[in-house]
Design an enzyme around this catalytic site. Structure first.
Site, PDB file in Angstrom:
ATOM      1  N   CYS A 126      -0.171  33.771  -6.584  1.00  0.00           N
ATOM      2  CA  CYS A 126       1.138  33.567  -7.197  1.00  0.00           C
ATOM      3  C   CYS A 126       2.105  34.562  -6.581  1.00  0.00           C
ATOM      4  CB  CYS A 126       1.085  33.764  -8.709  1.00  0.00           C
ATOM      5  SG  CYS A 126       2.533  33.084  -9.558  1.00  0.00           S
ATOM      6  N   CYS A 128       4.725  36.029  -8.481  1.00  0.00           N
ATOM      7  CA  CYS A 128       5.441  36.860  -9.461  1.00  0.00           C
ATOM      8  C   CYS A 128       5.063  38.340  -9.415  1.00  0.00           C
ATOM      9  CB  CYS A 128       5.291  36.308 -10.869  1.00  0.00           C
ATOM     10  SG  CYS A 128       3.608  36.279 -11.491  1.00  0.00           S
ATOM     11  N   LYS A 201      -0.695  24.711 -17.195  1.00  0.00           N
ATOM     12  CA  LYS A 201      -0.287  26.065 -17.566  1.00  0.00           C
ATOM     13  C   LYS A 201       1.043  25.986 -18.299  1.00  0.00           C
ATOM     14  CE  LYS A 201       0.820  30.639 -15.799  1.00  0.00           C
ATOM     15  NZ  LYS A 201       0.773  31.564 -14.668  1.00  0.00           N
ATOM     16  N   ARG A 223      10.280  31.196 -17.414  1.00  0.00           N
ATOM     17  CA  ARG A 223       9.497  30.361 -16.502  1.00  0.00           C
ATOM     18  C   ARG A 223       9.483  28.886 -16.911  1.00  0.00           C
ATOM     19  NH1 ARG A 223       7.700  34.669 -13.787  1.00  0.00           N
ATOM     20  NH2 ARG A 223       6.139  36.144 -14.570  1.00  0.00           N
ATOM     21  N   LYS A 254      -4.386  26.628 -19.781  1.00  0.00           N
ATOM     22  CA  LYS A 254      -3.981  27.995 -20.091  1.00  0.00           C
ATOM     23  C   LYS A 254      -2.709  27.996 -20.917  1.00  0.00           C
ATOM     24  CE  LYS A 254      -2.283  32.085 -17.790  1.00  0.00           C
ATOM     25  NZ  LYS A 254      -1.771  32.659 -16.590  1.00  0.00           N
ATOM     26  N   SER A 280      -3.913  37.116 -22.288  1.00  0.00           N
ATOM     27  CA  SER A 280      -3.698  38.475 -22.793  1.00  0.00           C
ATOM     28  C   SER A 280      -3.291  38.529 -24.267  1.00  0.00           C
ATOM     29  CB  SER A 280      -2.641  39.168 -21.935  1.00  0.00           C
ATOM     30  OG  SER A 280      -1.449  38.408 -21.881  1.00  0.00           O
ATOM     31  N   TYR A 319     -10.688  38.547 -21.180  1.00  0.00           N
ATOM     32  CA  TYR A 319     -10.744  40.011 -21.229  1.00  0.00           C
ATOM     33  C   TYR A 319     -11.869  40.485 -22.149  1.00  0.00           C
ATOM     34  CZ  TYR A 319      -6.207  39.093 -19.194  1.00  0.00           C
ATOM     35  OH  TYR A 319      -5.210  38.605 -18.392  1.00  0.00           O
TER      36      TYR A 319
HETATM   37  C1  PBG Z   1       0.994  34.737 -12.934  1.00  0.00           C
HETATM   38  C2  PBG Z   1       0.077  34.748 -14.088  1.00  0.00           C
HETATM   39  C3  PBG Z   1       0.341  34.993 -15.443  1.00  0.00           C
HETATM   40  C4  PBG Z   1      -0.879  35.000 -16.107  1.00  0.00           C
HETATM   41  C5  PBG Z   1      -1.841  34.710 -15.161  1.00  0.00           C
HETATM   42  N1  PBG Z   1      -1.241  34.541 -13.921  1.00  0.00           N
HETATM   43  C6  PBG Z   1       1.598  35.346 -16.127  1.00  0.00           C
HETATM   44  C7  PBG Z   1       2.729  34.423 -16.147  1.00  0.00           C
HETATM   45  O1  PBG Z   1       2.650  33.257 -15.776  1.00  0.00           O
HETATM   46  O2  PBG Z   1       3.783  34.927 -16.536  1.00  0.00           O
HETATM   47  C8  PBG Z   1      -1.099  35.278 -17.580  1.00  0.00           C
HETATM   48  C9  PBG Z   1      -2.447  35.796 -17.937  1.00  0.00           C
HETATM   49  C10 PBG Z   1      -2.553  36.416 -19.274  1.00  0.00           C
HETATM   50  O3  PBG Z   1      -1.619  36.381 -20.099  1.00  0.00           O
HETATM   51  O4  PBG Z   1      -3.616  36.974 -19.529  1.00  0.00           O
HETATM   52  N2  PBG Z   1       1.772  33.630 -12.774  1.00  0.00           N
END
Ligand code: PBG
Length: 328
Positions: A126, A128, A201, A223, A254, A280, A319
């Protein structure tokens, strides 16, 4: 499936098979195993660096030497898959620190595969984490440009594969990225490197703590023009179909817990492996409530992970992997 022509109570008593541990254990329908888990790791530059994420107890940003120690522990617990996120030492408009051969994820991948060849290294692809603006694609007119981003994602995925990644996992949600990545991998001899696509996602508030961990919060806006609306289920199926057509080997849903219906639909509609990302915020909610003594954190963890599997996921990125493995 049964035809439901069962005799009624009192002939049928479902409590008969719940009477004691042996009966419950024998007729348990879903079993978590250590090889269900992929453990996310946040890798940073430096030496002997270890910083705990404020909003994620027991989760750290780690330098490569500490990542190797972590891998040793994971293997000793029976977990042999990690998902790498990079915290680079510089960021720019196009996320170039994400695709350079000495990038942080590239170096970490090489180091892990050298010390622990049996460890399965999955890399998050990615922009970001590597862009100055924190968005998952290149920006023009304050808008994330889809097609211009594809080449950069492909470049990053290729450099991960060249560093020895076992699986690449694009998480950006641009249209057409799976095809672009499959093409560049195949053209460069990596036709056997699988793609785990973050297919469904959602634009989710559950990613909050991760953005602290990966230092990847967008500097403006959100996003929602690339990640999915959490209200949508049919669209998730369309995303998955497209990713499969473009060459995904594993498809992901996700977050996980609030999206068990999507996991179930994916399982029923498709016969390739399904992954779920227990993100997370899902982790931090359990940790916070357990810390306050409001819930039994271990039991909520096991119940949630088992529910994801019962819903139909084959792989869980979590996690909780180490804690759960200790209880299995
Ligand atoms: C990057 C990405 C994200 C997560 C995984 N890859 C964050 C987002 O899209 O802002 C989130 C993982 C998590 O919250 O544990 N694009």
């Amino acid at each position: 499936m049964s035809n439901f022509n069962y005799p009624n109570f009192p002939i049928t008593r479902l409590r008969r098979l719940r009477k004691n541990f042996a009966l419950r254990d024998m007729f348990r329908e879903t079993h978590l195993t250590k090889n269900d888990f992929i453990y996310p790791l946040f890798v940073a530059e430096g030496e002997n660096f270890k910083r705990e994420i404020g909003s994620m107890p027991n989760i750290f940003q780690l330098s490569i030497d500490n990542i190797l120690r972590e891998c040793e522990e994971l293997l000793s617990l029976g977990i042999y898959a990690v998902l790498l996120f990079g915290i680079p030492d510089f960021k720019d408009e196009t996320g170039s620190s994400g695709y350079i051969s000495h990038g942080i994820v590239q170096k970490a991948t090489k180091a892990i595969k050298e010390s622990f060849p049996e460890m399965l290294v999955v890399t998050d692809v990615c922009l970001c984490e590597y862009t100055s603006h924190g968005h998952c694609g290149v920006i023009e007119n304050e808008y994330v440009q889809n097609d211009a981003t594809l080449a950069l994602l492909a470049k990053q995925a290729l450099s991960h594969a060249e560093s020895g990644a076992d699986i690449v996992a694009p998480s950006d949600m641009m249209d057409g990225r799976i095809g672009a990545i499959r093409k560049i991998l195949d053209e460069n001899g990596f036709h056997e490197t699988p793609i785990m696509a973050y297919s469904a996602k959602f634009a989710s508030a559950f990613y909050g703590p991760f953005r602290e961990a990966a230092e990847s919060a967008p500097k403006f806006g959100d996003r929602k023009s690339y990640q999915m609306d959490f209200a949508n289920g049919n669209e998730a199926i369309r995303e998955i179909v497209l990713d499969i057509q473009e060459g995904a080997d594993i498809v992901m849903v996700k977050p996980a817990l609030a999206y068990l219906d999507i996991i179930r639909r994916a399982k029923e509609n498709f016969d390739l492996p399904i992954a779920a990302y227990n993100v997370s915020g899902e982790y931090s909610m359990v940790k916070a409530a357990a810390e306050k003594g409001w819930i039994d954190g271990e039991r909520v963890m096991m119940e949630s992970l088992t529910a994801m599997k019962r819903a139909g996921t084959d792989v869980i990125i979590t996690y909780f992997a180490k804690e759960a493995a200790k209880l299995l």
